[in-house]
Design an enzyme around this catalytic site. Structure first.
Site, PDB file in Angstrom:
ATOM      1  N   ASP A  92       1.537 -26.433 -11.585  1.00  0.00           N
ATOM      2  CA  ASP A  92       0.832 -25.761 -12.667  1.00  0.00           C
ATOM      3  C   ASP A  92       1.345 -26.114 -14.057  1.00  0.00           C
ATOM      4  O   ASP A  92       0.571 -26.351 -14.984  1.00  0.00           O
ATOM      5  CB  ASP A  92       0.834 -24.240 -12.455  1.00  0.00           C
ATOM      6  N   HIS A 170      10.867  26.367  -4.713  1.00  0.00           N
ATOM      7  CA  HIS A 170      10.789  26.261  -3.247  1.00  0.00           C
ATOM      8  C   HIS A 170       9.454  26.783  -2.726  1.00  0.00           C
ATOM      9  O   HIS A 170       9.339  27.177  -1.550  1.00  0.00           O
ATOM     10  CB  HIS A 170      11.943  26.996  -2.554  1.00  0.00           C
ATOM     11  N   SER A 294     -18.396  16.398  -2.081  1.00  0.00           N
ATOM     12  CA  SER A 294     -18.319  16.227  -0.634  1.00  0.00           C
ATOM     13  C   SER A 294     -19.695  15.834  -0.120  1.00  0.00           C
ATOM     14  O   SER A 294     -20.721  16.327  -0.621  1.00  0.00           O
ATOM     15  CB  SER A 294     -17.856  17.534   0.029  1.00  0.00           C
ATOM     16  N   SER A 295     -19.704  14.964   0.871  1.00  0.00           N
ATOM     17  CA  SER A 295     -20.982  14.529   1.424  1.00  0.00           C
ATOM     18  C   SER A 295     -21.659  15.630   2.242  1.00  0.00           C
ATOM     19  O   SER A 295     -22.849  15.535   2.538  1.00  0.00           O
ATOM     20  CB  SER A 295     -20.780  13.292   2.296  1.00  0.00           C
ATOM     21  N   ASN A 308      -6.365   9.885  -6.879  1.00  0.00           N
ATOM     22  CA  ASN A 308      -6.429   8.450  -7.128  1.00  0.00           C
ATOM     23  C   ASN A 308      -5.165   7.992  -7.859  1.00  0.00           C
ATOM     24  O   ASN A 308      -4.568   6.961  -7.511  1.00  0.00           O
ATOM     25  CB  ASN A 308      -7.673   8.125  -7.961  1.00  0.00           C
ATOM     26  N   ARG A 334      18.594 -22.447  -8.204  1.00  0.00           N
ATOM     27  CA  ARG A 334      17.142 -22.253  -8.260  1.00  0.00           C
ATOM     28  C   ARG A 334      16.536 -22.136  -6.884  1.00  0.00           C
ATOM     29  O   ARG A 334      16.892 -22.886  -5.977  1.00  0.00           O
ATOM     30  CB  ARG A 334      16.500 -23.466  -8.962  1.00  0.00           C
ATOM     31  N   THR A 340       6.188 -16.983  -6.667  1.00  0.00           N
ATOM     32  CA  THR A 340       5.128 -16.212  -6.018  1.00  0.00           C
ATOM     33  C   THR A 340       5.212 -14.738  -6.392  1.00  0.00           C
ATOM     34  O   THR A 340       4.195 -14.074  -6.635  1.00  0.00           O
ATOM     35  CB  THR A 340       5.225 -16.366  -4.486  1.00  0.00           C
TER      36      THR A 340
END
Length: 460
Positions: A92, A170, A294-295, A308, A334, A340
């Site tokens: 690269d 607690h 909710s479905s 999330n 090295r 990566t």
């Protein structure tokens, strides 16, 4: 057999959540990294020619601007060119060098073409490029979002500074606080870690194949290459690492990722606490028009923003921990494990930024139910046992009481059972303590037993 889908993003960061994290792609994508590599290569040519090294002539202002346009106007044509060249070079950074050389020819600057990548190892270019891209991503995208969340949290803390609430140490009823003070705790913690991140270093090396400037000295033994390299790196706005192997040792990255992970841990704690407050009814969620919770259960408004955020912070934390633990080590002079690993920096920050976006949205979609807080407090008068036994102790010391074990006395009255306000007042009236102390305790309620919680919000 089903047909193959057209090309699809494998990561949700490049698909479902693209809008929330797109700002990072300018810096932490492959194209963003390559643009920074071109920047470093170009600025190194300008640095060398500015000093007329090897018989070169300083470039004119117009030539410098034309050369800098290679990275300032870096776009689709350069991205495609590099992809095609790397398919041949399988390297690269070498592809970037060829791009710069190609553009030098186009600009009529062939005379300085051999100064492209002069005496550099790939890590000289990469260490500077990663430091530039990570610094810019943190300072222009990630930190501002963290500040937004912290500011929103601070606003909520000030708004609810006097909203008395039952604490639950607690998970059990405990000395009351205020919602504002509890949120201010998170503000305090986040501001502290943010300051640490803001003060962090972004280091690069520029000392050749094994960090010894050997090739540089072979070409020009009279040049102070360490001083020139320092001036060059610091001119890019980075810190200079003078003592390295072939690679910059990545310690600054380890420090940064650990701190970002620490901030993520605090944010995770915030997400789970707010989720719990919603579950307890302390916060009501604002319905979003057209949204479905909710479905099958139409009544539901789920705390999805906080869930999330919680999940994405866990993913980010895992990646940041891997980055920190991997990058701290390189075999001998090295190895390529860092190559990566560093390609996932954007992924780690992407999940963290997505979590911040969800927290920001979630905090804007909740309302404090003060009546629920007050009802909760009124159902737990026994939490005043702490105040009563503490006042009794003070009265004993002052010589106004002969009670021998105030803690045991209150424990017998309250432990494991509910005590109403009237019962507690009657208990206080029967205590062997001074008149003033009785009056203070009789006037106390769970809602007023919040100490300095209101004032503590001023600390943020």
């Amino acid at each position: 057999m089903t047909t193959s889908l057209p090309p699809q993003p494998l990561s949700p960061l490049d698909g479902r959540y693209r809008g929330a994290v797109a700002g990072l792609a300018d810096y932490l994508s492959e194209a963003g990294l390559n643009r920074a590599r071109v920047e470093v290569e170009v600025e190194w040519i300008i640095t060398l020619t500015n000093r007329s090294l090897f018989g070169s002539t300083p470039l004119t202002a117009e030539q410098k601007q034309s050369l800098r346009a290679l990275y300032e106007e870096f776009g689709p044509a350069e991205i495609a060119w590099l992809a095609e060249k790397e398919a041949v070079t399988r390297h690269d950074v070498k592809a970037v060098e060829y791009l710069v050389r190609d553009r030098l020819a186009t600009l009529g600057l062939d005379a300085v073409a051999e100064l492209t990548h002069f005496a550099c190892t790939s890590e000289d270019i990469n260490s500077a490029s990663y430091a530039l891209t990570v610094r810019r991503a943190v300072e222009t995208v990630w930190l501002p979002k963290l500040r937004e969340v912290t500011a929103t949290l601070g606003d909520l803390a000030r708004e609810h500074r006097d909203a008395a609430m039952l604490s639950r140490t607690h998970g059990q009823p405990a000395t009351p606080s205020t919602m504002g003070k509890e949120l201010a705790v998170f503000v305090w913690r986040l501001e502290r870690v943010a300051r640490q991140i803001e003060s962090g270093e972004y280091l690069a090396k520029f000392s050749g194949a094994t960090g010894t400037w050997s090739a540089h000295l072979s070409a020009a033994p009279d040049v102070d290459w360490p001083a020139l390299s320092r001036e060059f790196i610091e001119g890019l706005g980075l810190g200079f690492n003078v003592l390295t192997t072939q690679i910059e040792s990545h310690d600054w990255q380890v420090e940064l990722y650990d701190r970002v992970r620490h901030a993520g841990g605090i944010l995770h704690n915030l997400a789970t606490d707010v989720w719990t407050y919603i579950s307890l009814g302390f916060f009501a969620q604002i319905p979003v028009a057209g949204a479905t919770g909710s479905s099958t259960m139409p009544h539901k408004i789920n705390p999805i923003r906080f869930e999330n955020a919680e999940a994405n912070l866990e993913i980010a934390g895992g990646l940041l921990q891997t980055l920190a633990s991997t990058l701290v080590t390189s075999r001998m002079q090295r190895d390529l494990t860092d190559s990566t690993t560093q390609r996932n920096i954007g992924v780690a920050f992407g999940h963290s930024l997505l979590a911040l976006d969800n927290l920001q949205r979630g905090l804007g979609e909740i309302l404090l139910a003060r009546e629920v807080l007050l009802a909760d407090l009124d159902a737990n008068w026994e939490v005043l046992a702490e105040a009563i036994q503490t006042v009794v102790r003070a009265e004993i010391v002052a010589g106004r009481s002969q009670i021998t074990d105030p803690y045991a006395l209150l424990k017998e009255l309250t432990r494991g059972r509910r005590v109403g306000g009237a019962e507690l007042v009657a208990f206080v009236e029967g205590l062997d303590i001074g008149v003033d102390a009785k009056a203070r305790l009789a006037a106390l309620t769970p809602a007023t037993y919040t100490g300095l919680a209101d004032r503590l919000v001023d600390e943020v």
